[in-house]
Motif scaffolding. Structure first.
Motif, short mmCIF file in Angstrom:
data_model
loop_
_atom_site.label_atom_id
_atom_site.label_comp_id
_atom_site.label_asym_id
_atom_site.label_seq_id
_atom_site.Cartn_x
_atom_site.Cartn_y
_atom_site.Cartn_z
N GLY A 85 34.45 58.97 56.46
CA GLY A 85 35.76 58.57 56.97
C GLY A 85 35.83 57.17 57.54
O GLY A 85 36.84 56.78 58.12
N SER A 87 36.09 53.05 57.33
CA SER A 87 36.68 52.12 56.38
C SER A 87 35.58 51.17 55.92
O SER A 87 34.90 50.54 56.72
CB SER A 87 37.84 51.35 57.02
OG SER A 87 37.37 50.49 58.02
N GLU A 92 33.71 43.35 49.27
CA GLU A 92 32.52 42.59 49.65
C GLU A 92 31.25 43.36 49.32
O GLU A 92 30.27 42.78 48.83
CB GLU A 92 32.55 42.28 51.14
CG GLU A 92 33.50 41.17 51.48
CD GLU A 92 34.07 41.34 52.87
OE1 GLU A 92 33.27 41.51 53.81
OE2 GLU A 92 35.31 41.32 53.00
N GLY A 238 39.24 39.87 64.77
CA GLY A 238 39.02 40.44 63.45
C GLY A 238 37.75 39.93 62.79
O GLY A 238 37.57 40.10 61.59
N SER A 240 34.35 40.79 62.26
CA SER A 240 33.56 41.99 62.53
C SER A 240 32.09 41.60 62.68
O SER A 240 31.61 40.68 62.02
CB SER A 240 33.74 43.01 61.41
OG SER A 240 32.76 42.83 60.43
N LEU A 243 30.28 41.56 59.36
CA LEU A 243 30.49 40.35 58.55
C LEU A 243 29.59 39.23 59.07
O LEU A 243 28.90 38.55 58.30
CB LEU A 243 31.96 39.93 58.62
CG LEU A 243 32.28 38.58 58.00
CD1 LEU A 243 32.28 38.68 56.50
CD2 LEU A 243 33.61 38.06 58.50
#
Lengths: 343, 251
Positions: A85, A87, A92, A238, A240, A243
């Motif tokens: 569940g 995301s 990527e 945003g 993360s 990332l």
């Protein structure tokens, strides 16, 4: 000792220092952004050098299969996360863990690398090893990204041991040396400077300049710095942590691979040689307090010179001398910096 | 104002065994300012953190016409939610302008290249930030930091701006300026969810108010009606009224 010997040792030290500086920068970067003390940094160096050696010999570097296998494992982890569940950034994930490994695999098999120019082989090597960075992050670090520094360090030691073992399996125990980019030798006074030395120093300086540009001028570079300065703030923008981690290890693996292909014409490298080289980069990074890039680069110069002169006076102890350096440095650091408890 | 940009239903948040929010429901109509007031430790910050996905929660969240099952910060920012936290969370060792530009990171990632225009708009809203654009964020004063935190959030062109105690630790004159800015943002069509201890100022600027006490919504309604509610006056406004009277007497 006379001047000519001192000059030769200095030349040797400065060339090595350029490599240590690159690795020290990578270590400071990884620690600042992800809080990982990245012991496996040196493995990228030996993987890079040995991959290049395999391509030169006309063999298929087994690292390309390691890359594909790692990518598959990373994709499996993403699929698992998806079914629980979470995301998952599929676009990527597919690029880094599937497309990139498969493209390098295809390139490795499709072209005749033994007859290709040396720079082309170097580029393929760098691409191949750099692609391992994000995969390393996904498999080993992303699941424990919020863990304390000590846990991350222990995992780093484990990753290092695993990669050294795999290196022995993939490349064997033999050492290799690769062709230099520039065969010419230049005599300057008592010095006989190999062309490769200019390559090492020039490429290191160029790479440092490129990194400085990346971090001060591009939004992704600023995003990495922001993550280092304030992780919570970065998340709210945003950016993360995943990332940032992927991007950081991509850079660190690329830097390792570049160091590897640069030094491999100068010294014979074995599957486990990267560790010692990386560790010297680590000493330099410690001199910079794992925080300052310029002091880390300066530290690399000190480490390189001490190593060169140490090998002249007491060659059996040259590693000991370099690593003992860490004790006065830590002592001096403990006096000059005030201690902050980790939350 | 028929559209609801954010609706939260029956939200539960627990820290270990302790439940901090016991089924909170709030709604933010599009283009409105909604305030949540309440005493220290009532769970106001927890509420915002849970909506933003910083804390695990149970309940239903609808945002911008979408049901969010597992809130994820990165995704919500991309969808147009922004939070200015109580601690501001600025990038202290980076310049004011870099802080602002990073506020647009998600837009840049999506391929939006109109960031410098938004930067001009933010500079228009806070001319002070333009004066200090090359200064490190850590060197700013308290009020300027708050402006920077709000400006940085606006760089993402949010549909919903959530502000956690924007007046905390600021001088009265600056507080007035911040609240004026909040009112101006509504005119530009930004919906705002405002969490405040400064109940008087918050209810003055807001359209709708909620009172949150020990993890539960105890009162809700139009802000004006709440401001006249005897219970609210007694608990949250009365004190400063009395102080005002005292001040008037001594003057």
């Amino acid at each position: 000792m006379d001047w000519s010997i001192a000059l030769i040792l200095t030349q040797d030290g400065v060339v090595n220092a350029a490599i240590y500086a690159l690795l020290a920068l990578a270590l400071v970067l990884v620690f600042a952004v992800t809080r990982i003390i990245f012991i496996p940094q040196g493995e990228y160096v030996s993987y890079g050098a040995l991959t290049l050696a395999m391509l030169e010999l006309g063999k298929t570097p087994a690292t390309v299969w390691l890359l594909v296998a790692g990518g598959a494992a990373a994709l499996a982890l993403e699929a698992f996360a998806h079914f629980r569940g979470r995301s998952v950034p599929w676009r990527e994930a597919l690029f880094w863990y599937a497309a990139l490994p498969l493209i390098t695999l295809l390139l490795t098999y499709a072209l005749e690398w033994q007859t290709a120019p040396q720079w082309a082989r170097m580029l393929l090597t760098i691409a191949l090893i750099a692609a391992m960075g994000p995969i390393t992050y996904r498999i080993f670090y992303q699941p424990i990204a919020e863990a304390p520094v000590l846990v991350l360090l222990i995992v780093s030691v484990a990753v290092h041991l695993a990669l050294v073992g795999l290196g022995l399996l993939l490349f064997g125990a033999e050492g290799y040396r690769t062709e230099p980019l520039w065969d010419e030798r230049f005599s300057v006074g008592p010095l006989l400077i190999p062309g490769q030395a200019f390559w090492v120093i020039g490429a290191s300086l160029a790479l440092i300049a490129l990194l400085a540009w990346f971090f001060s001028r591009t939004l992704y570079g600023k995003a990495l710095r922001a993550t280092a300065v304030n992780r919570n703030g970065a998340r709210l923008m945003g950016i993360s942590p995943n990332l940032a981690g992927r991007l950081t290890l991509l850079l660190s693996a690329a830097i390792g691979a570049i160091s590897g292909v640069l030094v491999s014409p100068i010294t014979t490298l074995y599957y486990d040689s990267g560790f010692l080289i990386g560790l010297k980069g680590f000493v330099a990074a410690i001199i910079g307090g794992l925080a300052s890039y310029p002091i880390a680069a300066l530290g690399a110069l000190i480490v390189g010179l001490i190593e060169a002169f140490g090998s002249f006076w007491a060659s059996a102890y040259k590693e000991v001398i370099v690593f003992t350096l860490i004790i006065p440095v830590l002592f001096w650091r403990s006096l000059t910096t005030h201690h902050v408890e980790e939350e | 104002m028929n559209d609801t940009i954010l609706s939260v239903e029956n939200l539960h948040v627990r820290y270990g065994k302790v439940e901090a929010l016991h089924g909170v429901s709030i709604a933010v109509p599009a283009g409105a300012i909604v305030t949540v007031i309440g005493p220290n430790g009532a769970g106001k910050t927890t509420l915002l953190s849970a909506i933003m996905g910083l804390l695990p929660s149970q309940g239903t969240i609808h945002f911008a016409g979408e049901t969010i099952t597992v809130p994820d910060v990165e995704y919500l920012v991309q969808r147009g939610m922004a939070l200015v936290p109580e601690k501001r969370e600025l990038f202290g060792e980076m310049s004011v302008e870099d802080n602002l530009i990073l506020g647009a990171f998600q837009r840049y990632r999506k391929g939006d290249r109109s960031i410098s225009e938004t930067l001009d708009e933010v500079y228009q809203l806070f001319p002070r930030l333009k004066e200090r654009r090359t200064q490190m964020a850590a060197t700013l004063s308290g009020g300027e930091r708050q402006m920077l935190a709000v400006g940085r959030a606006l760089m993402g062109k949010p549909k919903l701006l959530m502000l956690d105690e924007p007046s905390l630790g600021l001088a009265p004159l600056i507080i007035r300026e911040i609240f004026r800015t909040i009112a101006r943002l509504r005119e530009q069509g930004v919906s705002i969810l405002l969490v405040e201890q400064n109940a008087r100022a918050a209810l003055q600027v807001a359209d709708i108010g909620y009172v949150l006490e020990t993890g539960e919504v105890t009162l809700a309604g139009p802000a004006e009606r709440l401001a006249n509610n005897p219970q609210v006056i007694e608990t949250y406004l009365g004190m400063s009224k009395r102080q005002e009277k005292l001040a008037a007497v001594s003057a």
